[in-house]
Design a protein around this motif. Structure first.
Motif, PDB file in Angstrom:
ATOM      1  N   LEU A 188       5.928 -89.669  74.100  1.00 48.92           N
ATOM      2  CA  LEU A 188       4.771 -90.194  74.816  1.00 48.92           C
ATOM      3  C   LEU A 188       3.852 -90.922  73.833  1.00 48.92           C
ATOM      4  CD1 LEU A 188       4.050 -87.086  77.058  1.00 48.92           C
ATOM      5  CD2 LEU A 188       5.400 -89.141  77.598  1.00 48.92           C
ATOM      6  N   ALA A 189       3.624 -92.191  74.086  1.00 45.29           N
ATOM      7  CA  ALA A 189       2.752 -92.999  73.217  1.00 45.29           C
ATOM      8  C   ALA A 189       1.892 -93.867  74.115  1.00 45.29           C
ATOM      9  CB  ALA A 189       3.604 -93.843  72.272  1.00 45.29           C
ATOM     10  N   TYR A 190       1.295 -93.218  75.124  1.00 46.81           N
ATOM     11  CA  TYR A 190       0.576 -94.015  76.121  1.00 46.81           C
ATOM     12  C   TYR A 190      -0.919 -94.168  75.841  1.00 46.81           C
ATOM     13  CZ  TYR A 190      -0.402 -89.571  78.652  1.00 46.81           C
ATOM     14  OH  TYR A 190      -0.793 -88.310  79.011  1.00 46.81           O
ATOM     15  N   GLY A 191      -1.292 -93.923  74.590  1.00 50.35           N
ATOM     16  CA  GLY A 191      -2.633 -94.313  74.159  1.00 50.35           C
ATOM     17  C   GLY A 191      -3.766 -93.491  74.728  1.00 50.35           C
TER      18      GLY A 191
ATOM     19  N   SER B  26      -7.837 -89.950  75.850  1.00 46.37           N
ATOM     20  CA  SER B  26      -6.555 -90.040  76.565  1.00 46.37           C
ATOM     21  C   SER B  26      -6.633 -89.370  77.927  1.00 46.37           C
ATOM     22  CB  SER B  26      -5.444 -89.401  75.738  1.00 46.37           C
ATOM     23  OG  SER B  26      -5.214 -90.163  74.582  1.00 46.37           O
ATOM     24  N   VAL B  27      -5.702 -89.749  78.776  1.00 45.68           N
ATOM     25  CA  VAL B  27      -5.661 -89.242  80.150  1.00 45.68           C
ATOM     26  C   VAL B  27      -4.518 -88.233  80.267  1.00 45.68           C
ATOM     27  CG1 VAL B  27      -5.456 -89.964  82.563  1.00 45.68           C
ATOM     28  CG2 VAL B  27      -6.412 -91.544  80.876  1.00 45.68           C
ATOM     29  N   PRO B  28      -4.779 -87.059  80.834  1.00 44.54           N
ATOM     30  CA  PRO B  28      -3.689 -86.085  80.986  1.00 44.54           C
ATOM     31  C   PRO B  28      -2.699 -86.516  82.073  1.00 44.54           C
ATOM     32  CG  PRO B  28      -5.729 -85.199  81.904  1.00 44.54           C
ATOM     33  CD  PRO B  28      -6.072 -86.532  81.323  1.00 44.54           C
ATOM     34  N   ILE B  29      -1.524 -85.939  82.027  1.00 45.15           N
ATOM     35  CA  ILE B  29      -0.486 -86.256  83.032  1.00 45.15           C
ATOM     36  C   ILE B  29       0.111 -84.939  83.511  1.00 45.15           C
ATOM     37  CG2 ILE B  29       1.970 -86.927  82.939  1.00 45.15           C
ATOM     38  CD1 ILE B  29       1.093 -89.635  82.024  1.00 45.15           C
ATOM     39  N   ASP B  30       0.508 -84.896  84.765  1.00 47.20           N
ATOM     40  CA  ASP B  30       1.088 -83.678  85.340  1.00 47.20           C
ATOM     41  C   ASP B  30       2.237 -83.142  84.501  1.00 47.20           C
ATOM     42  OD1 ASP B  30      -0.381 -82.929  87.428  1.00 47.20           O
ATOM     43  OD2 ASP B  30       0.934 -83.754  89.007  1.00 47.20           O
ATOM     44  N   GLY B  31       2.163 -81.881  84.205  1.00 43.50           N
ATOM     45  CA  GLY B  31       3.265 -81.242  83.490  1.00 43.50           C
ATOM     46  C   GLY B  31       3.203 -81.414  81.986  1.00 43.50           C
TER      47      GLY B  31
ATOM     48  N   LYS C 264     -10.410 -82.208  73.002  1.00 41.59           N
ATOM     49  CA  LYS C 264     -10.141 -83.309  72.073  1.00 41.59           C
ATOM     50  C   LYS C 264      -9.592 -84.548  72.785  1.00 41.59           C
ATOM     51  CE  LYS C 264      -8.886 -80.542  67.999  1.00 41.59           C
ATOM     52  NZ  LYS C 264      -7.660 -79.822  67.649  1.00 41.59           N
ATOM     53  N   GLY C 265      -9.077 -84.341  73.985  1.00 38.90           N
ATOM     54  CA  GLY C 265      -8.460 -85.459  74.690  1.00 38.90           C
ATOM     55  C   GLY C 265      -7.148 -85.879  74.065  1.00 38.90           C
ATOM     56  N   THR C 266      -6.409 -84.934  73.506  1.00 40.03           N
ATOM     57  CA  THR C 266      -5.108 -85.260  72.907  1.00 40.03           C
ATOM     58  C   THR C 266      -4.077 -84.230  73.370  1.00 40.03           C
ATOM     59  OG1 THR C 266      -5.674 -83.928  70.975  1.00 40.03           O
ATOM     60  CG2 THR C 266      -6.057 -86.287  70.794  1.00 40.03           C
ATOM     61  N   VAL C 267      -2.815 -84.482  73.024  1.00 34.32           N
ATOM     62  CA  VAL C 267      -1.750 -83.537  73.354  1.00 34.32           C
ATOM     63  C   VAL C 267      -1.513 -82.642  72.138  1.00 34.32           C
ATOM     64  CG1 VAL C 267       0.709 -83.349  73.893  1.00 34.32           C
ATOM     65  CG2 VAL C 267      -0.679 -85.115  74.995  1.00 34.32           C
TER      66      VAL C 267
ATOM     67  N   GLY D 124       0.827 -91.829  68.149  1.00 32.44           N
ATOM     68  CA  GLY D 124      -0.299 -92.751  68.326  1.00 32.44           C
ATOM     69  C   GLY D 124      -1.583 -92.054  68.756  1.00 32.44           C
ATOM     70  N   TRP D 125      -2.398 -92.775  69.499  1.00 37.18           N
ATOM     71  CA  TRP D 125      -3.719 -92.251  69.868  1.00 37.18           C
ATOM     72  C   TRP D 125      -3.625 -91.003  70.737  1.00 37.18           C
ATOM     73  CZ3 TRP D 125      -8.072 -96.454  70.755  1.00 37.18           C
ATOM     74  CH2 TRP D 125      -8.316 -97.084  69.534  1.00 37.18           C
ATOM     75  N   LEU D 126      -2.560 -90.883  71.510  1.00 37.53           N
ATOM     76  CA  LEU D 126      -2.385 -89.692  72.338  1.00 37.53           C
ATOM     77  C   LEU D 126      -2.141 -88.466  71.456  1.00 37.53           C
ATOM     78  CD1 LEU D 126      -2.014 -88.566  75.242  1.00 37.53           C
ATOM     79  CD2 LEU D 126       0.407 -89.128  75.041  1.00 37.53           C
ATOM     80  N   LYS D 127      -1.564 -88.687  70.290  1.00 41.14           N
ATOM     81  CA  LYS D 127      -1.243 -87.595  69.378  1.00 41.14           C
ATOM     82  C   LYS D 127      -2.410 -87.267  68.439  1.00 41.14           C
ATOM     83  CE  LYS D 127       1.828 -87.168  65.280  1.00 41.14           C
ATOM     84  NZ  LYS D 127       2.846 -87.956  64.539  1.00 41.14           N
ATOM     85  N   ARG D 128      -3.035 -88.302  67.888  1.00 40.06           N
ATOM     86  CA  ARG D 128      -4.044 -88.103  66.838  1.00 40.06           C
ATOM     87  C   ARG D 128      -5.476 -88.228  67.319  1.00 40.06           C
ATOM     88  NH1 ARG D 128      -1.790 -92.757  65.077  1.00 40.06           N
ATOM     89  NH2 ARG D 128      -3.897 -93.606  64.952  1.00 40.06           N
ATOM     90  N   GLY D 129      -5.664 -88.756  68.519  1.00 33.29           N
ATOM     91  CA  GLY D 129      -7.004 -89.109  68.951  1.00 33.29           C
ATOM     92  C   GLY D 129      -7.235 -90.587  68.673  1.00 33.29           C
TER      93      GLY D 129
END
Ligand SMILES: Cc1cc2nc3c(=O)[nH]c(=O)nc-3n(C[C@H](O)[C@H](O)[C@H](O)COP(=O)(O)OP(=O)(O)OC[C@H]3O[C@@H](n4cnc5c(N)ncnc54)[C@H](O)[C@@H]3O)c2cc1C
Ligand SMILES: NC(=O)c1ccc[n+]([C@@H]2O[C@H](COP(=O)([O-])OP(=O)(O)OC[C@H]3O[C@@H](n4cnc5c(N)ncnc54)[C@H](OP(=O)(O)O)[C@@H]3O)[C@@H](O)[C@H]2O)c1
Ligand code: FES
Lengths: 486, 197
Positions: free
Chosen positions: A114-117, A347-352, A359-362, A388-393
């Motif tokens: 997942l690299a959806y920013g 970042s935006v969360p996604i189902d599942g 933090k807004g990250t995974v 990316g941003w989803l991982k690091r902020g």
């Protein structure tokens, strides 16, 4: 065959047993493309599919990087070569979470990255934040860069001569520069036409860039600062008193080359001549040590912003790099009819998908998604990764995502090797690309392959060449999909 | 020296201006440009040079050849210097680089993995290299503000860091060693004395 062997040898150590590994990368920004590039190199038998919710690839390189920074966008050449690689495919117009669920996607592939920013915004959570005339910098940037989701933002740049930008990072500086730069200079960039036309009629003469901390802590970098300070006929205002450094500040500038160089530029700008007022001249005010307290609403224009109330601050803490802004109880109002909040993306969360809402990250360990962390034991989501941003902020430049992708890809390769040697893996082929296309077909999703993006690309460059622009972006979903499907 | 600097600054500016008008050309043409990645078949050197006839590139080579070596528009291809790249895994690769060519181009022509996201236009910092020897570091022109601005953001910056696209081969640099930074590597023990700033 001999060639194949040689390749295997070349990439020794990396999952040489894994034949036909199917990997899906979600998001085609720098993180997605660098991940795909590194995967293709590390896994000679992997098939890599990149999907994006837009019909256009490249993420923020297209919709974030400022139009007057064409050199920064040259990296799309490299990304294009990746997309054209024979083991790689790009599929646009596929939104994870609505065109296809994460669960289904994971069923189709051996690994999903997942690299959806980060496509939403941090909020201030202060009164008046939803008044009209207040936008997030993200939306404003999408608007001038022709992102189809902000085609109709229509920020009113005609009704006011003053704009306040909250935050002093590079995005804030980009936004200030676009508001203040003479429009003939923007006219030859790939700025969206609707934005250029609006800016040509802009009444904005004064821009305030407001930070809650001091010039030593300004989050921007020297390159962007130098550029905004160098705008023609622009008066720069900085209070000399704000430039005084505490011993902790001194320590910070000593330890950080970036902070030192940014501070020096600000100090130099403050020293270079008092502004003599000259009607019509544009002004840029750097305001430090002010944190937003509330937005003031207009008396005559109901529901519209009329200003921002700030609380003055002082810095607290003696650890260099860790000073925070504390309010002093003194307030000050700044009148304006447009506010752009540039205090960070989210970042935006996604189902599942496990998600750290604070933090807004995974949550992840070197790119491996963590489903549960209790005490010492860490539970991982098998075959699910982030980058990316989803991982690091939401921080870092394009190149940061390259190192970020290296880390994630190393984790993927290690895991594939482990799975391969436990033998369960080789006996579990996955449908990958064909399965994805079938699933989308069933949902009536119109997929935009890379060749269709190339049609958009050539239509845009052709339209641009008529106006001496590198491209004229198509800015609505309808136009984009129409050209793509031609 | 200052003249040299001036000409380089002008070069940078020219590149920028050219880019604004020519983004299309650059985008279209560059995918044939270099043996950048392992999966693209490398072209023979002569062919690559022929294909590289983009305006901005000529401009830059021209403006960086500097007054002291005279404007060698038509470089004698035999005039080369020896450059050693220390790769991420510590392996060394020695190559011959024609005078006037940037280390980024040289690396790509020789299949050395040095990133160059902005293709040498001073906008990315991915071509970061570390000069392994103070003497050689001191033989380089001082970095321009623009280069320092990008170096600020370089991964694993040291006092001997430069951008590979800005280091241009000249006779005094014969024998220079350049390391490509890797996340796992500790340059302090690699045997150079940092130069005070
Ligand atoms: C305004 C701005 C200007 C910048 N300027 C520069 C600059 O000049 N130089 C520099 O080096 N860095 C710059 N940066 C930083 C750089 O853009 C980021 O570091 C980088 O883009 C982050 O990469 P990413 O791939 O994580 O995210 P993104 O680039 O945001 O890519 C995410 C992709 O995922 C897609 N996506 C989102 N949701 C979904 C979904 N549900 N399903 C499928 N796809 C989805 C999006 O459409 C997008 O294409 C800038 C950033 C911003 C915000
Ligand atoms: N040309 C380029 O290279 C370029 C261009 C654009 C973006 N980028 C990169 O993209 C990343 C994102 O940029 P960004 O500007 O969005 O983020 P950023 O650099 O993190 O800046 C955020 C700014 O918002 C302020 N802020 C945060 N929360 C706040 C609050 N509650 N109240 C008041 N102020 C608040 C921060 O101040 P504090 O410091 O006090 O928290 C800071 O000034 C950065 O890494 C940036 O370098 C690069
Ligand atoms: S290649 Fe981008 S700065 Fe050198």
């Amino acid at each position: 065959m001999a060639l194949f062997k040689a390749r295997e040898f070349l990439y020794k150590g990396f999952s040489t047993f894994a034949t036909n590994t199917k990997i899906c990368v979600v998001g085609s920004g720098p993180a997605g493309f660098y991940t795909a590039e590194k995967l293709l190199k590390a896994l000679p038998n992997a098939q890599v599919d990149i999907i994006d919710r837009l019909p256009t690839p490249f993420g923020l390189v297209r919709s974030g990087v400022a139009p007057d920074h064409p050199e920064t966008k040259i990296v799309v050449n490299q990304f294009t070569r990746v997309a054209q690689h024979q083991r790689c495919s790009f599929f646009g117009n596929i939104k994870l979470g609505s065109s296809i669920s994460l669960l289904d996607l994971r069923d189709l592939y051996h690994a999903v990255v997942l690299a959806y920013g980060a496509e939403s915004d941090r909020t201030l959570k202060i009164p008046g934040e939803d008044l009209s005339g207040i936008h997030s910098a993200r939306e404003f940037v999408w608007w001038y860069n022709g992102h189809p989701d902000c085609r109709n933002l229509n920020p009113d740049v005609k009704a006011t001569d003053t704009a306040v930008i909250l935050g002093q990072g590079n995005v804030a500086l980009d936004v200030a520069r676009i508001l203040l730069r003479p429009t003939p200079e923007l006219a030859t960039t790939d700025i969206a036409n609707h934005a250029l036309e609006a800016l040509q009629e802009s009444a904005i003469r004064k821009v305030f860039l407001v930070g809650r901390r001091g010039p030593v802590q300004a989050a921007c970098t020297a390159k962007e600062l130098r550029e905004v300070l160098g705008i023609k006929n622009l008066h720069i205002h900085i209070h000399e008193a704000d430039l005084v450094k505490s011993p902790t500040d001194e320590e910070e500038v000593k330890n950080s080359r970036i902070q030192r160089r940014v501070y020096e530029l600000l100090a130099k700008a403050a020293a270079s001549g008092p502004p003599h007022s000259d009607a019509g001249r544009r002004e840029l005010h750097f305001v430090f040590f002010r944190k937003p307290e509330k937005f003031l609403s207009s008396v005559d224009k109901k529901g519209h912003v009329a200003g921002v109330r700030f609380e003055k601050t002082v810095l607290e803490g003696s650890i260099p790099g860790k000073q925070i802004a504390r309010g002093t109880g003194e307030f000050e109002d700044l009148e304006c009819q447009m506010v752009l909040k540039s205090i960070g993306y989210k970042s935006v969360p996604i189902d599942g998908l496990p998600f750290d809402h604070l933090k807004g990250t995974v949550p992840n360990v070197r790119g491996r998604v963590v489903s549960n962390m209790s005490g010492d034991s860490i539970q991982l989501e098998e075959g699910l990764y982030v980058c990316g941003w989803l991982k690091r902020g939401p921080t870092g430049i394009i190149a940061t995502n390259l190192y970020c992708a290296e880390e994630t890809v190393a984790s993927i390769c290690e895991d594939l090797d482990k799975r391969a040697s436990s033998s369960s893996f080789s006996s579990s082929p996955k449908p990958g690309r064909e399965g994805l296309i079938r699933a989308l077909d069933n949902q009536n999703v119109r997929v935009v392959p890379f060749s269709a993006w190339e049609k958009i690309d050539s239509a845009e460059t052709r339209l641009g060449s008529l106006k001496n622009k590198p491209r004229e972006k198509l800015t609505t979903w309808e136009e984009l999909l129409k050209v793509a499907m031609e | 020296m200052s003249l040299f600097k001036l000409s380089r600054t002008a070069g940078v500016r020219m590149i920028k201006e050219l880019f604004i008008g020519q983004f299309l050309h650059v985008t279209k043409a560059t995918h044939i440009r270099g043996p950048f990645f392992k999966y693209l078949r490398p072209l023979p050197q002569a062919q690559v040079q022929m294909l590289q006839g983009f305006k901005w590139r000529e401009q830059r080579l021209y403006s960086t050849s500097g007054p002291q070596d005279g404007c060698k528009e038509e470089n004698d291809p035999k005039e080369t210097i020896s450059v050693t790249f220390v790769l991420k895994d510590g392996e060394e690769k020695q190559i011959q680089v024609p005078i006037g060519m940037s280390m980024l181009e040289a690396a790509h022509l020789n299949d050395i993995e040095l990133e160059g996201a902005c293709e040498g236009s001073l906008a990315c910092s991915t071509c970061h290299v570390i000069v392994m020897d103070t003497d050689y570091y001191n033989k380089l022109e001082e970095p321009l503000d623009e280069e320092n601005d990008m170096l600020d953001l370089a991964f694993g910056l040291t006092e001997m860091s430069r951008l590979g696209c800005q280091v241009i081969a000249k006779p005094e640099l014969d024998g220079i060693r350049l390391a490509i930074p890797a996340a796992t590597r500790n340059f302090a023990v690699d045997g150079f004395t940092p130069k005070p700033h």
